[in-house]
Motif scaffolding. Structure first.
Motif, PDB file in Angstrom:
ATOM      1  N   UNK A  54      23.381 -38.306  62.554  1.00  0.00           N
ATOM      2  CA  UNK A  54      24.643 -37.274  61.784  1.00  0.00           C
ATOM      3  C   UNK A  54      23.785 -35.749  61.517  1.00  0.00           C
ATOM      4  N   UNK A  55      22.222 -35.739  60.994  1.00  0.00           N
ATOM      5  CA  UNK A  55      21.798 -34.616  60.542  1.00  0.00           C
ATOM      6  C   UNK A  55      21.898 -34.046  61.965  1.00  0.00           C
ATOM      7  N   UNK A  56      21.005 -34.512  63.127  1.00  0.00           N
ATOM      8  CA  UNK A  56      20.790 -33.717  64.567  1.00  0.00           C
ATOM      9  C   UNK A  56      22.063 -33.394  64.984  1.00  0.00           C
ATOM     10  N   UNK A  57      23.477 -34.561  64.724  1.00  0.00           N
ATOM     11  CA  UNK A  57      25.308 -33.137  65.283  1.00  0.00           C
ATOM     12  C   UNK A  57      25.605 -32.175  64.282  1.00  0.00           C
ATOM     13  N   UNK A  58      25.011 -32.824  62.982  1.00  0.00           N
ATOM     14  CA  UNK A  58      25.364 -31.441  62.000  1.00  0.00           C
ATOM     15  C   UNK A  58      24.493 -29.887  62.505  1.00  0.00           C
ATOM     16  N   UNK A  60      23.069 -29.338  65.410  1.00  0.00           N
ATOM     17  CA  UNK A  60      23.479 -28.106  66.382  1.00  0.00           C
ATOM     18  C   UNK A  60      25.051 -27.726  66.021  1.00  0.00           C
ATOM     19  N   UNK A  61      25.782 -28.259  65.244  1.00  0.00           N
ATOM     20  CA  UNK A  61      26.785 -27.211  65.617  1.00  0.00           C
ATOM     21  C   UNK A  61      26.626 -26.185  63.719  1.00  0.00           C
ATOM     22  N   UNK A  62      26.176 -25.573  63.298  1.00  0.00           N
ATOM     23  CA  UNK A  62      25.368 -25.682  62.370  1.00  0.00           C
ATOM     24  C   UNK A  62      25.306 -24.169  63.259  1.00  0.00           C
ATOM     25  N   UNK A  63      24.340 -24.225  64.577  1.00  0.00           N
ATOM     26  CA  UNK A  63      23.432 -23.743  65.299  1.00  0.00           C
ATOM     27  C   UNK A  63      24.759 -23.049  65.906  1.00  0.00           C
ATOM     28  N   UNK A  64      25.356 -22.985  66.501  1.00  0.00           N
ATOM     29  CA  UNK A  64      26.372 -22.977  67.801  1.00  0.00           C
ATOM     30  C   UNK A  64      27.396 -22.297  66.604  1.00  0.00           C
ATOM     31  N   UNK A  65      27.766 -22.519  65.546  1.00  0.00           N
ATOM     32  CA  UNK A  65      28.543 -21.690  64.764  1.00  0.00           C
ATOM     33  C   UNK A  65      27.398 -20.154  64.619  1.00  0.00           C
ATOM     34  N   UNK A  95      35.168 -21.320  61.573  1.00  0.00           N
ATOM     35  CA  UNK A  95      33.786 -22.785  62.183  1.00  0.00           C
ATOM     36  C   UNK A  95      34.381 -22.693  63.527  1.00  0.00           C
ATOM     37  N   UNK A  96      33.296 -23.678  64.292  1.00  0.00           N
ATOM     38  CA  UNK A  96      33.669 -22.990  65.658  1.00  0.00           C
ATOM     39  C   UNK A  96      35.162 -22.688  66.666  1.00  0.00           C
TER      40      UNK A  96
END
Length: 118
Positions: A54-58, A60-65, A95-96
């Motif tokens: 879950x931390x990795x997914x979060x 990655x999403x923050x990095x993309x944003x 958000x993204x």
């Protein structure tokens, strides 16, 4: 050791009948086994793996944003689109999905979207 086929999943040490700590250990082991876990360590291992995933997914999403935000700021600069404090604040809160839509609009229309505040 007490056993009861079909009743107890694990044998119960006789000590568990008189020792509260041994009793709690036997109860915990049986409850964990009932839920499909061999031990408390197995539960912890599963929780750690889930947390990492879950931390990795979060992350990655923050990095993309963050990358989309930087791209939008670069587009505004390159296209000479005024970046007001209100626009900057709006971008920082998006958000993204919204960021990607804004980036696509700026790239194709070369102007800040009309009908939006700021």
């Amino acid at each position: 050791v007490l056993t009861a086929a079909g009743v107890l999943q694990n044998p119960v040490p006789v000590r568990a009948l008189v020792d509260p700590a041994a009793s709690m250990e036997a109860v915990l082991r049986n409850l964990l086994n009932q839920k499909g876990y061999a031990s408390l360590e197995a539960v912890q291992k599963e929780a750690l793996a889930k947390g990492r995933s879950e931390g990795l997914a979060e992350g990655l999403a923050e990095g993309l944003a963050d990358g989309l935000r930087k791209g939008i700021l670069d587009l505004c600069e390159a296209l000479d689109i005024k970046l007001t404090p209100a626009r900057a604040a709006r971008i920082s809160k998006m958000e993204t999905k919204g960021l990607d839509a804004l980036r696509t609009h700026l790239k194709s229309q070369h102007q800040w979207p009309t009908g939006r505040r700021s």
